[in-house]
Design a protein around this motif. Structure first.
Motif, PDB file in Angstrom:
ATOM      1  N   ALA A 222       0.839  -1.204   0.000  1.00 23.80           N
ATOM      2  CA  ALA A 222       0.000   0.000   0.000  1.00 23.80           C
ATOM      3  C   ALA A 222       0.873   1.254   0.000  1.00 23.80           C
ATOM      4  O   ALA A 222       0.568   2.237  -0.692  1.00 23.80           O
ATOM      5  CB  ALA A 222      -0.938  -0.007   1.209  1.00 23.80           C
ATOM      6  N   ILE A 223       1.964   1.226   0.741  1.00 17.90           N
ATOM      7  CA  ILE A 223       2.896   2.358   0.766  1.00 17.90           C
ATOM      8  C   ILE A 223       3.503   2.564  -0.614  1.00 17.90           C
ATOM      9  O   ILE A 223       3.583   3.697  -1.109  1.00 17.90           O
ATOM     10  CB  ILE A 223       4.006   2.130   1.819  1.00 17.90           C
ATOM     11  CG1 ILE A 223       3.405   2.146   3.226  1.00 17.90           C
ATOM     12  CG2 ILE A 223       5.105   3.182   1.690  1.00 17.90           C
ATOM     13  CD1 ILE A 223       4.341   1.617   4.301  1.00 17.90           C
ATOM     14  N   ALA A 224       3.914   1.488  -1.264  1.00 16.03           N
ATOM     15  CA  ALA A 224       4.522   1.580  -2.595  1.00 16.03           C
ATOM     16  C   ALA A 224       3.524   2.142  -3.615  1.00 16.03           C
ATOM     17  O   ALA A 224       3.899   2.956  -4.470  1.00 16.03           O
ATOM     18  CB  ALA A 224       5.029   0.215  -3.038  1.00 16.03           C
ATOM     19  N   GLU A 225       2.267   1.732  -3.515  1.00 11.13           N
ATOM     20  CA  GLU A 225       1.249   2.251  -4.440  1.00 11.13           C
ATOM     21  C   GLU A 225       1.033   3.744  -4.209  1.00 11.13           C
ATOM     22  O   GLU A 225       0.868   4.509  -5.162  1.00 11.13           O
ATOM     23  CB  GLU A 225      -0.046   1.468  -4.293  1.00 11.13           C
ATOM     24  CG  GLU A 225       0.061   0.069  -4.867  1.00 11.13           C
ATOM     25  CD  GLU A 225      -1.203  -0.744  -4.709  1.00 11.13           C
ATOM     26  OE1 GLU A 225      -2.297  -0.138  -4.590  1.00 11.13           O
ATOM     27  OE2 GLU A 225      -1.105  -1.981  -4.723  1.00 11.13           O
ATOM     28  N   TRP A 226       1.030   4.168  -2.963  1.00 13.00           N
ATOM     29  CA  TRP A 226       0.884   5.592  -2.659  1.00 13.00           C
ATOM     30  C   TRP A 226       2.086   6.375  -3.187  1.00 13.00           C
ATOM     31  O   TRP A 226       1.937   7.422  -3.793  1.00 13.00           O
ATOM     32  CB  TRP A 226       0.718   5.795  -1.163  1.00 13.00           C
ATOM     33  CG  TRP A 226       0.796   7.227  -0.721  1.00 13.00           C
ATOM     34  CD1 TRP A 226       1.667   7.755   0.171  1.00 13.00           C
ATOM     35  CD2 TRP A 226      -0.034   8.311  -1.153  1.00 13.00           C
ATOM     36  NE1 TRP A 226       1.440   9.100   0.322  1.00 13.00           N
ATOM     37  CE2 TRP A 226       0.399   9.471  -0.485  1.00 13.00           C
ATOM     38  CE3 TRP A 226      -1.091   8.417  -2.052  1.00 13.00           C
ATOM     39  CZ2 TRP A 226      -0.187  10.719  -0.674  1.00 13.00           C
ATOM     40  CZ3 TRP A 226      -1.683   9.665  -2.245  1.00 13.00           C
ATOM     41  CH2 TRP A 226      -1.237  10.793  -1.561  1.00 13.00           C
ATOM     42  N   LYS A 227       3.285   5.854  -2.983  1.00 10.59           N
ATOM     43  CA  LYS A 227       4.494   6.526  -3.461  1.00 10.59           C
ATOM     44  C   LYS A 227       4.461   6.703  -4.975  1.00 10.59           C
ATOM     45  O   LYS A 227       4.948   7.700  -5.496  1.00 10.59           O
ATOM     46  CB  LYS A 227       5.735   5.733  -3.051  1.00 10.59           C
ATOM     47  CG  LYS A 227       7.043   6.404  -3.438  1.00 10.59           C
ATOM     48  CD  LYS A 227       8.226   5.679  -2.843  1.00 10.59           C
ATOM     49  CE  LYS A 227       9.567   6.189  -3.254  1.00 10.59           C
ATOM     50  NZ  LYS A 227       9.742   7.563  -3.567  1.00 10.59           N
ATOM     51  N   ALA A 228       3.849   5.746  -5.695  1.00 15.72           N
ATOM     52  CA  ALA A 228       3.801   5.781  -7.152  1.00 15.72           C
ATOM     53  C   ALA A 228       2.586   6.529  -7.702  1.00 15.72           C
ATOM     54  O   ALA A 228       2.482   6.719  -8.923  1.00 15.72           O
ATOM     55  CB  ALA A 228       3.797   4.352  -7.704  1.00 15.72           C
ATOM     56  N   ASN A 229       1.681   7.000  -6.853  1.00 14.99           N
ATOM     57  CA  ASN A 229       0.498   7.725  -7.304  1.00 14.99           C
ATOM     58  C   ASN A 229       0.924   8.986  -8.058  1.00 14.99           C
ATOM     59  O   ASN A 229       1.759   9.768  -7.568  1.00 14.99           O
ATOM     60  CB  ASN A 229      -0.362   8.087  -6.085  1.00 14.99           C
ATOM     61  CG  ASN A 229      -1.573   8.892  -6.440  1.00 14.99           C
ATOM     62  OD1 ASN A 229      -1.462  10.085  -6.728  1.00 14.99           O
ATOM     63  ND2 ASN A 229      -2.718   8.264  -6.413  1.00 14.99           N
ATOM     64  N   ALA A 230       0.354   9.206  -9.238  1.00 13.66           N
ATOM     65  CA  ALA A 230       0.790  10.308 -10.106  1.00 13.66           C
ATOM     66  C   ALA A 230       0.647  11.676  -9.428  1.00 13.66           C
ATOM     67  O   ALA A 230       1.560  12.506  -9.509  1.00 13.66           O
ATOM     68  CB  ALA A 230       0.014  10.275 -11.417  1.00 13.66           C
ATOM     69  N   ALA A 231      -0.475  11.927  -8.778  1.00 12.66           N
ATOM     70  CA  ALA A 231      -0.658  13.223  -8.110  1.00 12.66           C
ATOM     71  C   ALA A 231       0.323  13.372  -6.948  1.00 12.66           C
ATOM     72  O   ALA A 231       0.856  14.463  -6.711  1.00 12.66           O
ATOM     73  CB  ALA A 231      -2.096  13.372  -7.619  1.00 12.66           C
TER      74      ALA A 231
END
Length: 112
Positions: free
Chosen positions: A66-75
């Motif tokens: 979940a942290i990795a997905e947040w880090k990769a979020n475009a915005a």
């Protein structure tokens, strides 16, 4: 929700920073908290900033994925770039797994 309502184990992303320019920062930070709250695995956030410009934000997550997905979020990536270019003189990020959590007496501020 308070951090004591979170059931370990979970993860904490600890972001400490020294503020440079502050104009526009509060609005961007508020947008990022709202966006993070929509992300799968987000559990909450706590944040404080002193008069000297030093601040710390701790966000709580169910998993490293979940942290990795947040880090990769475009915005979020855009906000990170703006932060590095404009808002922060310096920053550190630490990621920790919370194994135990407890509190003492008294009222604590809620995790947003």
């Amino acid at each position: 929700m308070t951090t004591t309502q979170l059931t370990p184990p979970y993860y904490a992303v600890i972001f400490s920073s020294r503020m440079g320019e502050a104009e526009g920062y509060a609005e961007m930070a508020e947008r990022m908290v709202k966006l993070a709250a929509e992300q799968p695995g987000f559990l909450g956030v706590e944040s404080a900033r002193g008069a000297d410009g030093f601040g710390i934000t701790v966000s709580y997550w169910e998993s490293e994925e979940a942290i990795a997905e947040w880090k990769a979020n475009a915005a979020h990536l855009g906000a990170q770039e703006m932060g590095m270019a404009r808002f922060y003189d310096a920053y550190d990020v630490r990621i920790a797994r919370v194994e135990r959590a407890y509190s003492g007496p008294g009222e604590r501020p809620p995790v947003r």
